[in-house]
Scaffold this active site. Sequence first.
Site, PDB file in Angstrom:
ATOM      1  N   ALA A 229       0.855  -1.192   0.000  1.00 21.65           N
ATOM      2  CA  ALA A 229       0.000   0.000   0.000  1.00 21.65           C
ATOM      3  C   ALA A 229       0.886   1.234   0.000  1.00 21.65           C
ATOM      4  CB  ALA A 229      -0.910  -0.009   1.222  1.00 21.65           C
ATOM      5  N   SER A 234       2.649   5.752  -3.499  1.00 21.56           N
ATOM      6  CA  SER A 234       3.495   6.909  -3.181  1.00 21.56           C
ATOM      7  C   SER A 234       4.405   7.244  -4.355  1.00 21.56           C
ATOM      8  CB  SER A 234       4.348   6.643  -1.941  1.00 21.56           C
ATOM      9  OG  SER A 234       3.512   6.410  -0.850  1.00 21.56           O
ATOM     10  N   GLU A 352       6.029  12.453   2.343  1.00 17.17           N
ATOM     11  CA  GLU A 352       7.006  11.813   1.458  1.00 17.17           C
ATOM     12  C   GLU A 352       7.088  12.559   0.111  1.00 17.17           C
ATOM     13  OE1 GLU A 352       5.960   7.669   1.393  1.00 17.17           O
ATOM     14  OE2 GLU A 352       7.469   7.211  -0.127  1.00 17.17           O
TER      15      GLU A 352
HETATM   16  C1  HEM Z   1      -0.288   8.450  -2.542  1.00 18.31           C
HETATM   17  C2  HEM Z   1      -0.212   7.469  -1.712  1.00 18.31           C
HETATM   18  C3  HEM Z   1      -1.385   6.666  -1.217  1.00 18.31           C
HETATM   19  C4  HEM Z   1      -2.671   6.592  -1.706  1.00 18.31           C
HETATM   20  C5  HEM Z   1      -3.294   7.318  -2.893  1.00 18.31           C
HETATM   21  C6  HEM Z   1      -3.378   5.658  -0.851  1.00 18.31           C
HETATM   22  C7  HEM Z   1      -4.716   5.335  -1.000  1.00 18.31           C
HETATM   23  C8  HEM Z   1      -5.443   4.581  -0.099  1.00 18.31           C
HETATM   24  C9  HEM Z   1      -6.862   4.373  -0.172  1.00 18.31           C
HETATM   25  C10 HEM Z   1      -7.802   4.902  -1.256  1.00 18.31           C
HETATM   26  C11 HEM Z   1      -7.213   3.583   0.873  1.00 18.31           C
HETATM   27  C12 HEM Z   1      -8.641   3.138   1.242  1.00 18.31           C
HETATM   28  C13 HEM Z   1      -9.017   1.914   0.481  1.00 18.31           C
HETATM   29  C14 HEM Z   1     -10.513   1.633   0.552  1.00 18.31           C
HETATM   30  O1  HEM Z   1     -11.239   2.016   1.496  1.00 18.31           O
HETATM   31  O2  HEM Z   1     -10.986   0.994  -0.371  1.00 18.31           O
HETATM   32  C15 HEM Z   1      -6.005   3.270   1.608  1.00 18.31           C
HETATM   33  C16 HEM Z   1      -5.940   2.481   2.716  1.00 18.31           C
HETATM   34  C17 HEM Z   1      -4.760   2.135   3.318  1.00 18.31           C
HETATM   35  N1  HEM Z   1      -3.495   2.655   3.049  1.00 18.31           N
HETATM   36 FE1  HEM Z   1      -3.031   4.000   1.643  1.00 18.31          FE
HETATM   37  N2  HEM Z   1      -2.518   5.189   0.105  1.00 18.31           N
HETATM   38  C18 HEM Z   1      -1.293   5.791  -0.078  1.00 18.31           C
HETATM   39  C19 HEM Z   1      -0.157   5.631   0.666  1.00 18.31           C
HETATM   40  C20 HEM Z   1      -0.054   4.785   1.740  1.00 18.31           C
HETATM   41  C21 HEM Z   1       1.123   4.601   2.549  1.00 18.31           C
HETATM   42  C22 HEM Z   1       2.431   5.379   2.390  1.00 18.31           C
HETATM   43  C23 HEM Z   1       0.811   3.639   3.477  1.00 18.31           C
HETATM   44  C24 HEM Z   1       1.655   3.042   4.569  1.00 18.31           C
HETATM   45  C25 HEM Z   1       2.929   3.039   4.668  1.00 18.31           C
HETATM   46  C26 HEM Z   1      -0.558   3.237   3.250  1.00 18.31           C
HETATM   47  C27 HEM Z   1      -1.235   2.290   3.968  1.00 18.31           C
HETATM   48  C28 HEM Z   1      -2.589   2.045   3.892  1.00 18.31           C
HETATM   49  C29 HEM Z   1      -3.290   1.084   4.742  1.00 18.31           C
HETATM   50  C30 HEM Z   1      -2.667   0.197   5.806  1.00 18.31           C
HETATM   51  C31 HEM Z   1      -4.645   1.143   4.384  1.00 18.31           C
HETATM   52  C32 HEM Z   1      -5.784   0.316   4.975  1.00 18.31           C
HETATM   53  C33 HEM Z   1      -6.402   1.060   6.121  1.00 18.31           C
HETATM   54  C34 HEM Z   1      -7.578   0.323   6.708  1.00 18.31           C
HETATM   55  O3  HEM Z   1      -8.170  -0.564   6.080  1.00 18.31           O
HETATM   56  O4  HEM Z   1      -7.921   0.636   7.854  1.00 18.31           O
HETATM   57  N3  HEM Z   1      -1.061   3.949   2.192  1.00 18.31           N
HETATM   58  N4  HEM Z   1      -4.937   3.911   0.999  1.00 18.31           N
END
Ligand code: HEM
Length: 398
Positions: A229, A234, A352
């Site tokens: 993720a 990123s 970042e």
């Molecule tokens: C531009 C960068 C990023 C974008 C566009 C992004 C986008 C998203 C989106 C849309 C979700 C929700 C998914 C859903 O509900 O269907 C999500 C969840 C998540 N993201 Fe990101 N993400 C990014 C960067 C990161 C980074 C840097 C990390 C960790 C190092 C991360 C970790 C997570 C995790 C663990 C979830 C799940 C949270 C949960 O279910 O409670 N993401 N991300």
Amino acid sequence: MSDAARLMAEDPHGVGAALREAGPVHKITLPDGSAAWLVTRYADVQAALVDPRLSLSKRHAAPGGGYRGFSLPPALDANLLNMDPPDHTRLRRLAGHAFTARRVAELRPGLEDAARQLADGFGTDGPVDLVDDFATPYAVQVICRILGVPEESRSGFRAWTTGLLGTGADAEEMRRIVAEMYAFFVRLIADKRARPGTDLLSVLVTARDADDRLSEDELMSLAFLLLFAGYENSANLIASSLRAVLADPELRDAVVAGRTPVADVVEEVARHESPALLAIRRFAREEVRIAGTDIPAGETVMLSIATANRDPRRFTDVDPDAFAPERRDLTAHLSFGQGIHYCIGAPLARLEAEVALRVLFERFPGLRFDDAESAEWRPSLRVRGLASLPARTGAAPG
Ligand code: HEM
């Protein structure tokens, strides 16, 4: 891939807009041949993101309902994006220990260091590919530093991620990579348990709420999820932000002179390009009506973040198809999701990208496109990412 899916993968914004204006909900065929409902408009996507009747758990997929998808071994599949409350609530609380505002702010010097090291490698007016030579290795470095992956293991790490995220690996190759990564994480976690440091994995190994802690499978799954993720989205956000600035010399000058805040550019790129074009697939636990369409229990629902982010019904300040970091509703986008699954890494992703752009434009104020034509998008239904971004650094590193 069906025709509609292929067209959408090639031109997510153009075809996406046509679908959004044609209707709020469409039945589509996904690349694996299974059927899904695509939700296109802001208000419906936002409501669906927080709707508890739409589950992220595969348990709610109708048997034989067509959902296929790539399954990880159970020890890696117990992750936040496959879970509903109460399991999700517990895991998210424990994972949250690693993503407090203070912890993220503490990462800044490490991020600056990683960006500078890469910039140091660029020659005088060097032709560089800002995807392969900067955004991707930077995102890998950052997540490896954060997870506490030792320097000597990082090259293998990049090969694994490229293998899994690319399109070249077949099922056999995927299984081999997953097995290798699994073995690697088992060793790494054992090491953190024996000698905890200050990195995120060590924090997670020791994270506790009262008597609660992460099981071994949960730890493994979380480490895996954070890696994937955290890395691809990123890297794409950073490369797309660089492209947006280089595409507009006035904007580049304003960024270099500090007149346009880098953070605003990154925020607007998050909306305008939508690194995650679609939210994670959801399954209707019961029949759910969305914008007048009844979606039967067990069927797959895809929420189109990208088309919601450019919905003129929501973004009325400035034309939503325009790139405008000065818009008033800069943070109204859905790029990091919403509700209980809101991206846990959003503050990190923003920091970042901000650090990456700041370091690069400080070091190379004359950075410019080498060949704007060859900055092409990789066709994908899922992610918005550039295949390459050829640039000239413009001056000797100072
Ligand atoms: C531009 C960068 C990023 C974008 C566009 C992004 C986008 C998203 C989106 C849309 C979700 C929700 C998914 C859903 O509900 O269907 C999500 C969840 C998540 N993201 Fe990101 N993400 C990014 C960067 C990161 C980074 C840097 C990390 C960790 C190092 C991360 C970790 C997570 C995790 C663990 C979830 C799940 C949270 C949960 O279910 O409670 N993401 N991300």
